[in-house]
Design a protein around this motif. Structure first.
Motif, mmCIF file in Angstrom:
data_model
loop_
_atom_site.group_PDB
_atom_site.id
_atom_site.type_symbol
_atom_site.label_atom_id
_atom_site.label_comp_id
_atom_site.label_asym_id
_atom_site.label_seq_id
_atom_site.Cartn_x
_atom_site.Cartn_y
_atom_site.Cartn_z
ATOM 1 N N ASP A 23 -34.687 -25.335 6.854
ATOM 2 C CA ASP A 23 -33.618 -24.637 7.203
ATOM 3 C C ASP A 23 -32.518 -24.845 8.206
ATOM 4 O O ASP A 23 -31.413 -25.107 8.116
ATOM 5 C CB ASP A 23 -34.032 -22.970 7.464
ATOM 6 C CG ASP A 23 -34.109 -22.093 6.470
ATOM 7 O OD1 ASP A 23 -33.850 -22.634 5.261
ATOM 8 O OD2 ASP A 23 -34.516 -21.048 6.577
ATOM 9 N N PHE A 44 -25.118 -19.557 4.007
ATOM 10 C CA PHE A 44 -26.620 -19.624 4.175
ATOM 11 C C PHE A 44 -27.183 -19.565 2.555
ATOM 12 O O PHE A 44 -28.327 -19.054 2.576
ATOM 13 C CB PHE A 44 -26.967 -18.328 4.802
ATOM 14 C CG PHE A 44 -26.509 -18.266 6.497
ATOM 15 C CD1 PHE A 44 -27.317 -19.159 7.115
ATOM 16 C CD2 PHE A 44 -25.511 -17.538 6.961
ATOM 17 C CE1 PHE A 44 -26.865 -19.142 8.782
ATOM 18 C CE2 PHE A 44 -24.947 -17.664 8.031
ATOM 19 C CZ PHE A 44 -25.714 -18.323 8.858
ATOM 20 N N ASP A 45 -26.273 -20.156 1.782
ATOM 21 C CA ASP A 45 -26.887 -19.953 0.377
ATOM 22 C C ASP A 45 -28.031 -20.630 0.062
ATOM 23 O O ASP A 45 -28.628 -20.580 -1.117
ATOM 24 C CB ASP A 45 -25.780 -19.999 -0.509
ATOM 25 C CG ASP A 45 -25.188 -21.464 -0.389
ATOM 26 O OD1 ASP A 45 -25.329 -22.385 0.389
ATOM 27 O OD2 ASP A 45 -23.979 -21.883 -1.420
ATOM 28 N N TYR A 48 -33.528 -20.209 3.751
ATOM 29 C CA TYR A 48 -34.525 -19.310 3.510
ATOM 30 C C TYR A 48 -34.453 -17.961 4.727
ATOM 31 O O TYR A 48 -34.337 -16.904 4.197
ATOM 32 C CB TYR A 48 -36.037 -19.875 3.657
ATOM 33 C CG TYR A 48 -36.435 -20.726 2.557
ATOM 34 C CD1 TYR A 48 -37.146 -20.194 1.464
ATOM 35 C CD2 TYR A 48 -35.897 -21.901 2.422
ATOM 36 C CE1 TYR A 48 -37.601 -20.931 0.639
ATOM 37 C CE2 TYR A 48 -36.512 -22.628 1.349
ATOM 38 C CZ TYR A 48 -36.938 -21.996 0.338
ATOM 39 O OH TYR A 48 -37.459 -23.027 -0.698
ATOM 40 N N ALA A 50 -36.533 -16.820 6.567
ATOM 41 C CA ALA A 50 -37.409 -16.098 6.047
ATOM 42 C C ALA A 50 -38.442 -15.666 7.169
ATOM 43 O O ALA A 50 -38.353 -16.160 8.365
ATOM 44 C CB ALA A 50 -38.478 -16.815 5.144
ATOM 45 N N GLY A 75 -32.485 -7.896 1.318
ATOM 46 C CA GLY A 75 -32.303 -9.029 1.704
ATOM 47 C C GLY A 75 -33.407 -10.171 1.273
ATOM 48 O O GLY A 75 -34.617 -10.482 1.658
ATOM 49 N N SER A 77 -33.512 -13.026 -0.372
ATOM 50 C CA SER A 77 -33.359 -14.597 -0.129
ATOM 51 C C SER A 77 -34.201 -15.211 -1.293
ATOM 52 O O SER A 77 -33.742 -15.044 -2.382
ATOM 53 C CB SER A 77 -33.598 -15.050 1.372
ATOM 54 O OG SER A 77 -33.413 -16.429 1.485
ATOM 55 N N GLU A 100 -30.538 -8.717 -3.415
ATOM 56 C CA GLU A 100 -29.890 -10.157 -2.827
ATOM 57 C C GLU A 100 -28.547 -10.465 -3.302
ATOM 58 O O GLU A 100 -28.259 -10.090 -4.416
ATOM 59 C CB GLU A 100 -30.729 -11.318 -3.279
ATOM 60 C CG GLU A 100 -30.257 -12.773 -3.036
ATOM 61 C CD GLU A 100 -29.873 -12.865 -1.451
ATOM 62 O OE1 GLU A 100 -30.635 -12.594 -0.536
ATOM 63 O OE2 GLU A 100 -28.637 -13.224 -1.213
ATOM 64 N N LYS A 105 -29.284 -17.377 -5.216
ATOM 65 C CA LYS A 105 -30.691 -17.175 -4.265
ATOM 66 C C LYS A 105 -31.606 -16.342 -5.194
ATOM 67 O O LYS A 105 -32.843 -16.438 -5.343
ATOM 68 C CB LYS A 105 -30.401 -16.596 -2.937
ATOM 69 C CG LYS A 105 -29.733 -17.650 -2.061
ATOM 70 C CD LYS A 105 -29.440 -16.997 -0.496
ATOM 71 C CE LYS A 105 -30.729 -17.472 0.289
ATOM 72 N NZ LYS A 105 -30.513 -17.257 1.656
#
Ligand SMILES: C[S@@+](CC[C@H](N)C(=O)[O-])C[C@H]1O[C@@H](n2cnc3c(N)ncnc32)[C@H](O)[C@@H]1O
Length: 208
Positions: A23, A44-45, A48, A50, A75, A77, A100, A105
């Motif tokens: 990332d 930020f496509d 993650y 996460a 969200g 992702s 999303e 994504k």
């Protein structure tokens, strides 16, 4: 001989976390490319962004321990957090709605849900959560907030009529400035109580 078989959700999560390690490199590349303009969500496509494995494990326990069934996530992702939610609701016989903004994504997240064997328990809505959730009229047991932080407050207000006495609101990245504004605003209503974890990164809101 002892046979151990890895749960398909865990297998997919392991692959995704491995990829998510990159990332930072992806984000730095984008920041270099777009040095002369402000950041867009589409920057930020491929990232993650996460929740951690520890947060995921806690979420599973929270769902099982409180018998949470009706889950809404802001969200998705690539679906890491959603897969933890799916692990939890496998025990409570629940259902997940997740949403999303970025279609590419969402498409990958759907493939991850298929691969993990949980696609039937997850409704993935593609688009702006303020639109995809605007007609939501069902009780929410757990609301996971993990999209862009400027929408935490309007989304919370949009969904608030679906909260009940045992609703839990999971606020990730609670230490960010826009999340702090959201928490300050919501704290003006004395019916909500707040507990903080992971050095303030996470705040759990419950109803008194
Ligand atoms: C922090 S990431 C989510 C990480 C994910 N919950 C996980 O732990 O695996 C935030 C995601 O929210 C999405 N997002 C941002 N604004 C949104 C909106 N208005 N509606 C739906 N999704 C949005 C972004 O595209 C991004 O993929």
């Amino acid at each position: 001989m002892i046979h151990t078989s890895i749960n398909p959700i865990d297998a997919v999560l392991s692959t995704l976390y491995n990829d998510a390690k990159n990332d930072r490199i992806r984000i730095e590349k984008k920041q270099l490319k777009f040095k002369f303009r402000s950041i867009h969500p589409s920057d930020f496509d491929d990232a993650y962004l996460a929740i951690s494995k520890e947060q995921g494990a806690d979420l599973v326990q929270m769902i099982i321990g409180n018998n949470l069934k009706n889950i809404v996530e802001f969200g998705t992702s690539f679906g890491i957090s959603t897969l933890f939610l799916a692990k939890g609701i496998a025990q409570t016989n629940g259902h997940i709605i997740t949403t999303e903004l970025i279609a590419s994504k969402a498409k990958t997240a759907l493939q991850n849900f298929e691969e993990a064997g949980v696609a039937d328990q997850i409704e993935l809505r593609i688009g702006d959560a303020m639109e995809t959730l605007k007609d939501h009229k069902k009780p929410i047991d757990l609301l996971l907030l993990d999209g862009w932080k400027d929408l935490y407050l309007p989304l919370f207000q949009l969904l608030e009529s679906n909260f009940h006495q045992k609703t839990i609101i999971y606020v990730d990245n609670a230490d960010m400035a826009e999340s702090q504004f959201f928490l300050k605003t919501v704290s003006q209503n004395s019916k909500y109580q707040f507990s903080s974890q992971y050095n303030g990164k996470l705040v759990i809101i419950t109803i008194k």
